[in-house]
Design a protein around this motif. Sequence first.
Motif, PDB file in Angstrom:
ATOM      1  N   LEU A  15     -19.056  19.024  44.514  1.00 44.39           N
ATOM      2  CA  LEU A  15     -20.326  19.532  45.030  1.00 44.39           C
ATOM      3  C   LEU A  15     -21.344  18.422  45.277  1.00 44.39           C
ATOM      4  CD1 LEU A  15     -20.923  22.750  42.870  1.00 44.39           C
ATOM      5  CD2 LEU A  15     -20.116  22.598  45.233  1.00 44.39           C
ATOM      6  N   VAL A  16     -21.126  17.241  44.705  1.00 43.32           N
ATOM      7  CA  VAL A  16     -22.105  16.160  44.823  1.00 43.32           C
ATOM      8  C   VAL A  16     -22.016  15.534  46.213  1.00 43.32           C
ATOM      9  CG1 VAL A  16     -22.796  13.905  43.925  1.00 43.32           C
ATOM     10  CG2 VAL A  16     -22.064  15.709  42.361  1.00 43.32           C
ATOM     11  N   ALA A  17     -23.178  15.370  46.865  1.00 47.42           N
ATOM     12  CA  ALA A  17     -23.266  14.758  48.198  1.00 47.42           C
ATOM     13  C   ALA A  17     -22.339  15.453  49.186  1.00 47.42           C
ATOM     14  CB  ALA A  17     -22.958  13.265  48.124  1.00 47.42           C
ATOM     15  N   SER A  18     -22.329  16.774  49.172  1.00 47.46           N
ATOM     16  CA  SER A  18     -21.393  17.532  49.998  1.00 47.46           C
ATOM     17  C   SER A  18     -22.070  18.186  51.202  1.00 47.46           C
ATOM     18  CB  SER A  18     -20.717  18.617  49.145  1.00 47.46           C
ATOM     19  OG  SER A  18     -21.684  19.495  48.579  1.00 47.46           O
ATOM     20  N   SER A  19     -23.235  17.686  51.596  1.00 45.26           N
ATOM     21  CA  SER A  19     -23.962  18.330  52.697  1.00 45.26           C
ATOM     22  C   SER A  19     -23.180  18.272  53.996  1.00 45.26           C
ATOM     23  CB  SER A  19     -25.329  17.673  52.867  1.00 45.26           C
ATOM     24  OG  SER A  19     -25.182  16.279  53.082  1.00 45.26           O
ATOM     25  N   THR A  20     -22.537  17.134  54.264  1.00 44.66           N
ATOM     26  CA  THR A  20     -21.677  17.009  55.444  1.00 44.66           C
ATOM     27  C   THR A  20     -20.421  16.260  55.046  1.00 44.66           C
ATOM     28  OG1 THR A  20     -22.608  14.889  56.162  1.00 44.66           O
ATOM     29  CG2 THR A  20     -23.696  16.893  56.965  1.00 44.66           C
ATOM     30  N   GLU A  21     -19.391  16.380  55.870  1.00 44.41           N
ATOM     31  CA  GLU A  21     -18.138  15.696  55.567  1.00 44.41           C
ATOM     32  C   GLU A  21     -18.319  14.191  55.613  1.00 44.41           C
ATOM     33  OE1 GLU A  21     -13.497  15.521  57.125  1.00 44.41           O
ATOM     34  OE2 GLU A  21     -14.920  16.918  58.033  1.00 44.41           O
ATOM     35  N   ALA A  22     -19.085  13.697  56.577  1.00 43.37           N
ATOM     36  CA  ALA A  22     -19.294  12.249  56.680  1.00 43.37           C
ATOM     37  C   ALA A  22     -20.052  11.720  55.467  1.00 43.37           C
ATOM     38  CB  ALA A  22     -20.047  11.923  57.971  1.00 43.37           C
ATOM     39  N   THR A  23     -21.073  12.454  55.056  1.00 42.18           N
ATOM     40  CA  THR A  23     -21.837  12.036  53.873  1.00 42.18           C
ATOM     41  C   THR A  23     -20.945  12.009  52.640  1.00 42.18           C
ATOM     42  OG1 THR A  23     -23.847  12.994  54.793  1.00 42.18           O
ATOM     43  CG2 THR A  23     -23.820  12.581  52.433  1.00 42.18           C
ATOM     44  N   ARG A  24     -20.108  13.018  52.506  1.00 42.28           N
ATOM     45  CA  ARG A  24     -19.222  13.096  51.346  1.00 42.28           C
ATOM     46  C   ARG A  24     -18.228  11.935  51.338  1.00 42.28           C
ATOM     47  NH1 ARG A  24     -18.417  14.459  46.140  1.00 42.28           N
ATOM     48  NH2 ARG A  24     -16.239  14.950  45.738  1.00 42.28           N
ATOM     49  N   LEU A  25     -17.636  11.628  52.476  1.00 44.55           N
ATOM     50  CA  LEU A  25     -16.660  10.539  52.538  1.00 44.55           C
ATOM     51  C   LEU A  25     -17.317   9.197  52.242  1.00 44.55           C
ATOM     52  CD1 LEU A  25     -14.567  11.621  55.661  1.00 44.55           C
ATOM     53  CD2 LEU A  25     -13.923  11.788  53.258  1.00 44.55           C
ATOM     54  N   GLU A  26     -18.498   8.981  52.785  1.00 44.91           N
ATOM     55  CA  GLU A  26     -19.204   7.729  52.519  1.00 44.91           C
ATOM     56  C   GLU A  26     -19.554   7.620  51.034  1.00 44.91           C
ATOM     57  OE1 GLU A  26     -23.259   5.371  53.973  1.00 44.91           O
ATOM     58  OE2 GLU A  26     -22.692   7.280  54.885  1.00 44.91           O
ATOM     59  N   TRP A  27     -19.976   8.734  50.456  1.00 38.35           N
ATOM     60  CA  TRP A  27     -20.309   8.754  49.029  1.00 38.35           C
ATOM     61  C   TRP A  27     -19.070   8.420  48.183  1.00 38.35           C
ATOM     62  CZ3 TRP A  27     -24.622   9.596  45.962  1.00 38.35           C
ATOM     63  CH2 TRP A  27     -24.388   9.942  44.638  1.00 38.35           C
ATOM     64  N   LEU A  28     -17.941   9.036  48.514  1.00 43.34           N
ATOM     65  CA  LEU A  28     -16.723   8.806  47.741  1.00 43.34           C
ATOM     66  C   LEU A  28     -16.241   7.367  47.849  1.00 43.34           C
ATOM     67  CD1 LEU A  28     -14.594  12.046  48.276  1.00 43.34           C
ATOM     68  CD2 LEU A  28     -15.813  11.322  46.229  1.00 43.34           C
ATOM     69  N   ASP A  29     -16.420   6.750  49.017  1.00 44.21           N
ATOM     70  CA  ASP A  29     -16.049   5.340  49.151  1.00 44.21           C
ATOM     71  C   ASP A  29     -16.790   4.486  48.129  1.00 44.21           C
ATOM     72  OD1 ASP A  29     -14.261   5.796  51.171  1.00 44.21           O
ATOM     73  OD2 ASP A  29     -15.677   5.347  52.789  1.00 44.21           O
ATOM     74  N   ARG A  30     -18.067   4.753  47.976  1.00 47.99           N
ATOM     75  CA  ARG A  30     -18.868   3.966  47.038  1.00 47.99           C
ATOM     76  C   ARG A  30     -18.556   4.324  45.578  1.00 47.99           C
ATOM     77  NH1 ARG A  30     -21.188   3.703  51.770  1.00 47.99           N
ATOM     78  NH2 ARG A  30     -22.571   1.962  52.266  1.00 47.99           N
ATOM     79  N   VAL A  31     -18.314   5.595  45.327  1.00 51.15           N
ATOM     80  CA  VAL A  31     -17.983   5.985  43.959  1.00 51.15           C
ATOM     81  C   VAL A  31     -16.657   5.367  43.536  1.00 51.15           C
ATOM     82  CG1 VAL A  31     -17.429   7.938  42.461  1.00 51.15           C
ATOM     83  CG2 VAL A  31     -19.310   8.119  44.078  1.00 51.15           C
ATOM     84  N   ILE A  58     -13.870   1.074  40.218  1.00 53.14           N
ATOM     85  CA  ILE A  58     -13.176  -0.199  40.011  1.00 53.14           C
ATOM     86  C   ILE A  58     -14.074  -1.197  39.290  1.00 53.14           C
ATOM     87  CG2 ILE A  58     -12.166  -2.171  41.214  1.00 53.14           C
ATOM     88  CD1 ILE A  58     -11.227  -0.198  43.371  1.00 53.14           C
ATOM     89  N   ASP A  59     -15.344  -1.234  39.665  1.00 51.12           N
ATOM     90  CA  ASP A  59     -16.276  -2.186  39.048  1.00 51.12           C
ATOM     91  C   ASP A  59     -16.493  -1.905  37.571  1.00 51.12           C
ATOM     92  OD1 ASP A  59     -16.513  -3.339  41.505  1.00 51.12           O
ATOM     93  OD2 ASP A  59     -18.506  -2.534  41.951  1.00 51.12           O
ATOM     94  N   LEU A  87      -5.169  -1.682  37.036  1.00 55.47           N
ATOM     95  CA  LEU A  87      -6.576  -1.462  36.728  1.00 55.47           C
ATOM     96  C   LEU A  87      -6.750  -1.259  35.233  1.00 55.47           C
ATOM     97  CD1 LEU A  87      -7.655   0.983  39.585  1.00 55.47           C
ATOM     98  CD2 LEU A  87      -8.057  -1.469  39.463  1.00 55.47           C
ATOM     99  N   ASP A  88      -7.756  -1.885  34.682  1.00 53.55           N
ATOM    100  CA  ASP A  88      -8.082  -1.633  33.282  1.00 53.55           C
ATOM    101  C   ASP A  88      -8.533  -0.183  33.123  1.00 53.55           C
ATOM    102  OD1 ASP A  88      -7.570  -4.242  32.488  1.00 53.55           O
ATOM    103  OD2 ASP A  88      -9.586  -4.911  32.982  1.00 53.55           O
ATOM    104  N   PRO A  89      -8.342   0.399  31.951  1.00 44.38           N
ATOM    105  CA  PRO A  89      -8.876   1.753  31.735  1.00 44.38           C
ATOM    106  C   PRO A  89     -10.402   1.740  31.790  1.00 44.38           C
ATOM    107  CG  PRO A  89      -7.287   1.128  30.027  1.00 44.38           C
ATOM    108  CD  PRO A  89      -7.604  -0.104  30.791  1.00 44.38           C
ATOM    109  N   LEU A  90     -10.939   2.883  32.124  1.00 41.86           N
ATOM    110  CA  LEU A  90     -12.387   3.025  32.059  1.00 41.86           C
ATOM    111  C   LEU A  90     -12.822   3.130  30.602  1.00 41.86           C
ATOM    112  CD1 LEU A  90     -13.139   5.552  34.919  1.00 41.86           C
ATOM    113  CD2 LEU A  90     -14.265   3.347  34.638  1.00 41.86           C
ATOM    114  N   ASP A  91     -13.940   2.494  30.306  1.00 43.25           N
ATOM    115  CA  ASP A  91     -14.551   2.647  28.988  1.00 43.25           C
ATOM    116  C   ASP A  91     -13.565   2.324  27.873  1.00 43.25           C
ATOM    117  OD1 ASP A  91     -16.716   3.068  27.447  1.00 43.25           O
ATOM    118  OD2 ASP A  91     -16.885   5.211  27.809  1.00 43.25           O
ATOM    119  N   SER A  92     -12.779   1.269  28.069  1.00 38.17           N
ATOM    120  CA  SER A  92     -11.746   0.938  27.100  1.00 38.17           C
ATOM    121  C   SER A  92     -12.323   0.150  25.934  1.00 38.17           C
ATOM    122  CB  SER A  92     -10.641   0.120  27.771  1.00 38.17           C
ATOM    123  OG  SER A  92     -11.167  -1.098  28.273  1.00 38.17           O
TER     124      SER A  92
END
Length: 989
Positions: free
Chosen positions: A424-440, A445-446, A740-745
């Motif tokens: 549901l987060v940043a789901s206003s449009t498909e393009a917005t959602r895809l751009e958001w997911l790229d950054r998430v 990874i970071d 990839l290292d685990p998250l919050d390891s």
Amino acid sequence: MSAATRPSVYTIAPEAAFADALAKGLIDRAGGNPLVLARAQILLPSRRAVRALTDAFVRSADGGLLLPRMTPLGDIDVDDALDLVAGLETSLLPPIDPIRRRLLLTRLIRRWRDIIGSVEALRLADQLGAAFDTLAREGVDPAQLKDVAKDDLASHWLETFAFFELVIEHWPAILAAEGCSDRAARGNALLGIIAAHWEASPPPGLVVAAGMNGATPAQAALLGTIARLPDGMLVLPGLDAAMPADAWDSLVTDAAGDETRRNSEEHAQYGLKRLLDDIGVARAEVENWPTDTGSSATRATAVARALCPAAFTAQWRETPVAAGTFDGVSWLEAADPAAEAQAIALALREALETPGATAALVTPDRNLARRVATHCTRWGIEIDDSAGVALTATPPGALALALSEAAAQHFAPVALLAVLKHPLVASSTEATRLEWLDRVRQLDIDLRGVRPAAGLGGIAAQVAEADRVVDVRDRRMPLAGWWADVTALLAPLEIVFRARSLNLAELVEALAATLVALTGDAIWRGADGRALADRIAALTQHGDALDALDPADAPALLDTLLADVPVRPVIGKHPRLAIWGLIEARLQRPDFVILGGLSEGVWPALPSPDPWLAPAIRRKLGLPGLEASIGQAAHDFVAGLGAPRVLLTRARRDDSGPRVASRFWLRLRALAGDTLPQDTRLVDLARAIDAAGPPAPAPRPAPAPPAAQRPRRLSVTAAEKLRADPFSFYAQTMLALKVLDPLDSDPTGADRGSAVHRILEEWIKAGGSDAALAKAYDDELADWTNHPLMQALWAPRVRRALDWAKATLDEWDSEGWTPLAVEAKGQRIFEFGARGESPVTLTGVADRVDRHANGQLAIVDYKTGTVPTYAQVSGGFALQMGLLGALAEQGVLAGVPAGPVGRFSYWKVSGGNDPGKASDPLSHKGKAFVTPAEHIAATVELFKALCHDMLLGTKPFTAKLHPEYAEKYQDFDHLARVAEWLGKPVPSE
């Protein structure tokens, strides 16, 4: 109206569909006059029963029909009462909001026991409210609590009961201050008003009370009045008229709490027996409702015998079950709940093959219901689960909980990403959602590895560091600007959770505002979004009723407050299939019924202990025992067996261990024996539908790409991997797979080793003095403030290891060695072919290079783990030192002039009981087995042969080519499926 009026009481046998039989009988009684039904009033046990009877009237009517007025007796309100009694006036106060009552009671318990957390207090408050309702429904005056003898109560019960008495005494004043009344007491008062009004002035037209298999005293009084009205009748479900009189009389309803009473309460007929006793009607006075039964009454008689009181089971030997008694009934046992659910789904799917046939699963097991509904989707069947879905299991509810959990954890990586990745987060449009997911995903990874500093600021620091060290080859997008925008969305909630205590209303408001900031109006869409909005509005309105809570309790408290909100589809799903709970199944009858989850503790469920009213107190007050729920479950079981076709199912075990079959299951099978057939077909089909066949072990992977595709550049450590385990080299280098290292390891040994390397590097760069060592150590320790494990356990070990390194360096200094370079990088090109057209570049980094006064070089490698063994070095599988020596001799290591290598040394800096150890890889049992020059020359020749075969040639990258020298647990062993072939002959080189 005369009290001597003969009561009109009927029963509909369990083998008949109750709602359809009732509707048809009432239509026939109307004699074709539509106004008779239109003026009729029908009282039913629940709102679900009202819907079931409405549907039955529609099915039974030939044409148009004026429906009677139908009222749910179990949840009666003033509006319902006004419908029943024209011109009724009442001064009853409105009922208190359920949420407000829960929070007020929670506050009382929190103040009674300061050590009790908010979540536990809320649980106890719900049970306290249930105890209030029990007293009210049973007509027990709270003043009676003062007269109850408490001499035989344990000390903890005495303390609890004293608080209960205190709350009971002061609760009316609290309600008066709120200007409200308790719903249960108010319902009793309404029932009393209606009964008194009808007693004095019988209503015109037909009055029917139907479907009750038990009643509270207030309900029983009204039902008794209705049964004696001139045009009134009471219709009971499944009264066992054939039950022997002595067995019927053994069901004691007036002996408060003795063993006989408890045994009676567990019987399927107990609720009906108690109701008839309360209204003064003998069983012989109950007439059979005219029905066309859909299945043999012989089956119902046999089922009743199976569930007879324990003292009468000897009858089973006297009258064996006749063949054909259980025609249409079968049972299956599955290995586990997953197999049970799949078999049930197959049975429901098969039922659709019969045109017009209806089928339903009846079970109190919500997990089983969800599994079956999920399995049905594989055939495109959206089955209607009448219990709905808990709000916390819907997308809006799950996001609300995830956001509160993230805030309570100060936006730790796992909890934060659970929020940012939610659909549901940043789901206003498909393009917005895809751009958001790229950054998430980039943020994911970071944030891999050890947890950053707490709060949004810690995440920002990690993002800034990742932006700073970005490699252009990674094609990583910078995140600092995007994260600043995200921080602006989350910061208000972070500020709320920084407080030492939270106000529930303010917390919910901040949570709702952040949900809107993240999702827009998507959070409120659909039935689940509206349900969340309603509950948030209620918590915001009534949150002041709860004392301030600990921020750490907020997620669990919200989970409890949201979990009891069911979300049901606005419109029905499949028209012929359904999943019902026990309450929803009452009065409804499909063609095929599956009674699922027939294990003890599930059906029947074990009674939940009452933490407020001790069993002895309940007996003295004459309250129903907790076992009464078992009797109700037994009645539902009997009713379910009245369908034309019935399938009984259970699982032999669940995740916690073996399951015991339900007492109803065991009794029925003990009576029926071989006349009750087992259905093995569905279990076999369920097992076969997803069977993959016998597994075929994978062969040892040995990819052999063309030479032109193989790399021409490798490091000294990669050369070791290429020699012992070529497939791992292939996966890491050619397939570019990265672990990839685990998250919050938690910090690992590798993190400790990296810390030691950094300290030693900074120390040597700063001159190697004691002051430089102390500063490097303190600087590194400052980065561990968020990791108590590292500070408490690692810091002392690192300190010991550094002290050892300082002493060893002093010893080397006395021998004439001086540090020359640290982290010395270099590369060398090896040319192959007649004209060098196939060069291979070797790269390497030396932890430290020292120089002797005589000009010789020493290569030092720091180890916090194991060092290479003699077998690895002498066998040519420890290439690192030799190749670094070759780079040093050529003068290609940064800061290291060319010169002969006279020494190799591993420094194991563990910091344990043995804080460190320097070892010579070219020495075994105190004797050198090869000189440094010879080792370098041999290693270079091995390297050249390795390049010729593996990089310039087409020799396959065989997995674990030399397993005895390869690392035991490589990152890519799962990809190579090592466990499936390890131990088989190794291909020859």
